[in-house]
Design an enzyme around this catalytic site. Sequence first.
Site, mmCIF file in Angstrom:
data_model
loop_
_atom_site.group_PDB
_atom_site.id
_atom_site.type_symbol
_atom_site.label_atom_id
_atom_site.label_comp_id
_atom_site.label_asym_id
_atom_site.label_seq_id
_atom_site.Cartn_x
_atom_site.Cartn_y
_atom_site.Cartn_z
ATOM 1 C CB SER A 125 -0.965 -0.033 1.184
ATOM 2 O OG SER A 125 -1.993 0.905 1.013
ATOM 3 C CG ASP B 267 -6.180 -2.644 -4.373
ATOM 4 O OD1 ASP B 267 -7.027 -1.969 -3.771
ATOM 5 O OD2 ASP B 267 -4.985 -2.679 -4.045
ATOM 6 C CG HIS C 222 -5.407 -2.422 -0.572
ATOM 7 N ND1 HIS C 222 -4.686 -1.776 -1.547
ATOM 8 C CD2 HIS C 222 -4.989 -1.883 0.611
ATOM 9 C CE1 HIS C 222 -3.881 -0.893 -0.993
ATOM 10 N NE2 HIS C 222 -4.035 -0.944 0.317
#
Length: 619
Positions: free
Chosen positions: A471, A556, A588
């Site tokens: 991330s 995602d 994600h």
Amino acid sequence: MATRDEHQGLPPLIPRDVIFGNPERAEPQLSPDGARMAFLAPLDGVLNVWVGAVDGDAFQPVTRDADRGIRVYFWAHDGSHLLYLQDVGGDENWHLFKVVPDSGSVVDVTPFDGVQAQIVAHDKRHPTQVLVAMNRDDERLHDVYRLDLTDDSLEQVAKNPGNVIGWVADADLAVRAAMASTPAGGTDLLVRDDGAWRTVVSWNSEDALTSGPVGFALDGRTLRLLDSRGVNAARLVEIDVGSNAEPHVVAEDPQYDVSDVMVHPDTRRIQAVSYVAARIEHVVLDDAIRPDVDAIRRLNSGDFRIYDRTHADDVWLVGFTEDDRPVSYYAFDRGTRTGRFLFYNRSELAGYTLAPMEPISFRTRDGLTIHGYLTRTPNDRGALPMVLDVHGGPWYRDVWGYDPEAQWFANRGYACLQVNFRGSTGYGKRFLNAGNKEWGGKMHDDLVDAVRWAVEQGIADPGRVAIYGGSYGGYAALVGATFTPELFRCAVAIVGPSNLLTFINTIPPYWSSYLAMLHERVGNPETETDFLRARSPLFHVDRIRIPMLIAQGANDPRVKQAESEQIVAAMREKKIPHEYLLFPDEGHGFAKPANRLTFYAAAERFLARHLGGRFQDDD
């Protein structure tokens, strides 16, 4: 590559599936009467909810998820139902499912395509009701519905006026407060008594991420807040929503934000607060539980968390996190003030040598004190190849305790350095706001300074340092490869934005109320195009001089597949060495054990090839 001597003396190799496979048992929850316990455990390799007598061994699965596995669930207060959230392929459009453990029936109570369900509140005073927020009418906005578990009916009880990002209910499950975003990146606290919303507190952008509602007291007039107005660190305060009186301060610390608040489930009295310094620090405010907390501390030297309490409040379910052991769970009897060990989440880990996690700190080039954690194999052998493991968020922080990646790195022969760079949470608003508009700027300077500190301390071999993260950490890894490739030997980027312009312009529709905050803290694509291009790794691909591994989930919703695809395409065009893993059934992060193990096997070989650590030979 490492020499044979460099690996001598290391503890036995821990298999990847022991570290990254499904836990044996995790996230236990007590039924309201304390007679039964539920937990997550694998069924045919997929995490499901199991239920049995709390003092027995005959646990049975009550759900039959065969795909992603269940990660979030809880008992309804009626004791007859369990509820869990599940999405499809990582799309984060969570559906809420109702389970009847006695019959095994499972019902999707929010069966709406493309809709995300969020739990707002449930309370023992209304045992068959649950408040659920859904973006059913407008994909950008979540309204609140009252779910009746007796007939699965849904009644809308609060309509989003267009800027609400969170809801708060009182003890009677009436939606009485809301958090609304402002055009300047701040938040307003709204309260209603007779249907009309009014603003009782306004937080500007400086205070917005360190402030917010905790919940109502039993009287329905007193609202507890985390509030950083006029101070650096978020303190716990109470306000009377019917007057303009000054907030009453309940607990505060000059450096660390209040991180957790323990409230009695019946009286709603505040019993304790927590701060996260180097480790979790609990401060007891209610003398009635002081002997209990003291007894819990004697059970284990780790950091504890109270996972659940029975309706009678006679049994607490307590979990302990240690740095060098798996998570352990206890049933704590408040009558005798004794704890009965239940299980480890990964008992097999207890048979291996795990590494200690050491809190560290250093000064940055501009004078900030940065905190973090260092994990190394127990037998320190001087300068090691090192992995700089960068946390996501970035409005998040690393904490002390068992960390699977840190243990994996240490076991493979690397030092693992985790850094709470500026912009991380928990250290007060000045430190958090020091990260504004510093993606790829001073936030990255902190990481560079961390590596240089580790080299100066004789911890890291300067020629063998990797940058790794997911991330925001994936973005940081891409920044490391493009902005400071001379510092790193290789980089691993997981679901990381490569282009801040496209990242901000493609956020999920239900993040639209957060857009002003992103503009304030990251940048505005409409007015700061050149600035965001300068901070985007995609536009600096020609600087890459190191091997890269990039991993992405195709579904995602936060960091779209295009974020990885566009930088991979640019590297392919420029013939830059790289590996790319795309998981078509993930979002994600990687929820499925098979996908996790595939990724970690690839990452392990990649790091061993470029840093010289050990790897598990699967051939």
